[in-house]
Design an enzyme around this catalytic site. Sequence first.
Site, PDB file in Angstrom:
ATOM      1  CD  GLN A 351      -2.930   1.288   0.472  1.00 37.82           C
ATOM      2  OE1 GLN A 351      -3.573   0.253   0.272  1.00 37.82           O
ATOM      3  NE2 GLN A 351      -3.197   2.426  -0.136  1.00 37.82           N
ATOM      4  N   GLY A 353       1.055   5.800  -1.086  1.00 34.03           N
ATOM      5  CA  GLY A 353       0.264   7.013  -1.199  1.00 34.03           C
ATOM      6  C   GLY A 353      -0.463   7.134  -2.523  1.00 34.03           C
ATOM      7  CB  VAL A 357       1.185  -3.136  -5.551  1.00 33.96           C
ATOM      8  CG1 VAL A 357       1.741  -4.072  -6.610  1.00 33.96           C
ATOM      9  CG2 VAL A 357       1.708  -1.720  -5.774  1.00 33.96           C
ATOM     10  CE  LYS A 371       2.279   2.923  -8.398  1.00 33.04           C
ATOM     11  NZ  LYS A 371       3.524   3.648  -8.748  1.00 33.04           N
ATOM     12  CG  ASP A 468      10.704   8.505  -5.122  1.00 34.58           C
ATOM     13  OD1 ASP A 468      11.342   8.844  -4.093  1.00 34.58           O
ATOM     14  OD2 ASP A 468       9.556   8.045  -5.069  1.00 34.58           O
TER      15      ASP A 468
END
Length: 661
Positions: A351, A353, A357, A371, A468
């Site tokens: 889980q 934000g 998935v 996803k 990221d």
Amino acid sequence: MSIMRFLLSFMLLLLFLFTPTNSQTPISLNTFCNNSTKKPLTTSYKTNVNKVLQWMNTISSTGQESNLTSIGSNKNDHNDTVYGNYDCRGDIPAHFCNFCVNSAVKEISQTCTNGTSAIIFYDMCILRYSNKNFFGKINLSPSFNLTGPKKIKDSRDFAKAEGLMKDLIRKTTDANRMWATSVFDWSDTEKRYGLVQCAGDLDNNGCKECLKELIDRVAECCGTSVMWGIVAPSCGVRFDDKMFFQVSSEQPGSSSSPNPAKQEGSSNKKTLTIILVSVLMAVALLICCVFYSWRRNNRLSQGESTLSTTPLAFHGHVLRDDSLNGDLPIIPLIVLQQSTDYFSESTKLGQGGFGSVYKGTLPDGTEIAAKRLSETSGQGLEEFKNEVIFIAKLQHRNLVKLLGCCFEQNEKILVYEYMQNSSLDFHLFNSGNHDKLDWSVRLNIINGIARGLLYLHEDSRLRVIHRDMKASNVLLDDEMNPKISDFGLARRFEKGQSQTETKRVMGTYGYMAPEYAMAGLFSVKSDVFSFGVLILEIVYGKRNGEFFLSEHRQTLLLYTWKLWGEGKSWEFVDPIQRKSYIESEVMKCVHIGLLCVQEDAADRPTMSTIVLMLGSDTMVLPKPKKPAFSVGRMFNDEDSTSKSYTDNSVNELTITSFIPR
């Protein structure tokens, strides 16, 4: 602006009112080609293959009775005859049968370029051709099985299901019908659904024998699954706990025709509706394109920096992106729902934000990670488009593979290959999972991530900054090889561009380069900084942000720098590694990690230099300077804990969770 919004809203409303709710997209399941190996195919045979395929394309749209043909001659011992036929599932309408056949013809033409015979299975139709006459003969090869993820709880359930399907076969063939569907009363609160069908070239006895043979195979291949089925060229059976066929106004199984062209009327009302919907969809598509073009030009005229992408257009429920060149399959929502047991908690992998998935299994047996974008996600749509645009164009062994996507009924779903060992953070920061991470595995992961980033920065046709990079965005396959995932925040750099600026800082505290976190400046060196944090986390088994809250009261970067200066870096190595690590390799990785996290971006090496450093035992490494002060932020959301595939993304920032997983 207000006029465009009104027109767009009005057209979308019309589409909602008039578009059929049961529209679906054909999905290819399997293709089998018997290519010529002894001698090349004659020109006349290839020509006849093309004629047969063209005939199928044409005849499937006319609604005529015949669905098989042969083209060619046997004169003078020269046999160039091609036999071909198609069959559509009995419950689908004629226009969709034509759609499915057209898709199958296009794919088989591209796939089987030198085939003496070939067969392609779609979820809604089957198409085949051969140099041998197969009309009226039972053909059970090649065949394949369909099974769902849900397993039966009681072995007696399969016997009950088998009995219901045998009864359906008996009633169908006794009535001299070639296909039938049925809704079974399984219990007071549950229903079950079945379909049986034979190819149109079989007679009733052949149909009965074919279906009996398939149902006898089910116990061996699929007896532990709630949903099961077997598909062969001459017949097929399927049993499910979810409705998967379309219910017509007629009683299920009342038609003896194997093809929908023989069962669907051509009423003026239905024809008018189809024409109206087509016109409205075309107009809506044109308005969307005009609106996007106007909006984009308006942005550019105001000097706003935007991601250079091709707009996503909507054609029915299908997501199309011209920049993908048709390379990315569109997977129907019903397929993903059945693959994941309707996105049940038992199939959830993690889980984040941006959504959840789920693990699933496609009809061909491919395991997937789906996803599913959250409807409440603020940045979700942009992330979705970014991932589709970037990953569909990027192919590398150290990047996760995107198998398809779904944009239907307000759902936005990305379908990835399933990574058996979940994410790096699941193993790295969980003491109970350290057993799989000996030093050789960790070094392989470091090297794999480096090669993946080098591809993104320098070797791909796009120049991509990930923005990221973190442990939870590195997935591990069944051999613990790393694959970089989650390109929702990625940005494309043009040739010659070295740095850019953004007012919206998006990333993960603890992994963010200081110039990006404080000034919004990012470049390939931003990813290098994140990679340096990852190296030190992998070596020491400590999370950078979490480490700050420990008794050391420093970031992992600064504490490592302190140990480096004292010549004690090896003393802090994860105890799990003591039996397997090679000190020189560990010290080299720590050295490279410190070079990557230097405060000044200009001092950090490029990924190409890093790959050279990792691969060389003789290269002299420069002395690192003091790293930047980078710290995590406390995050108290209890829902941040997950099993794997985790992405704790919240609006503008991706927050590093300090809750052990």
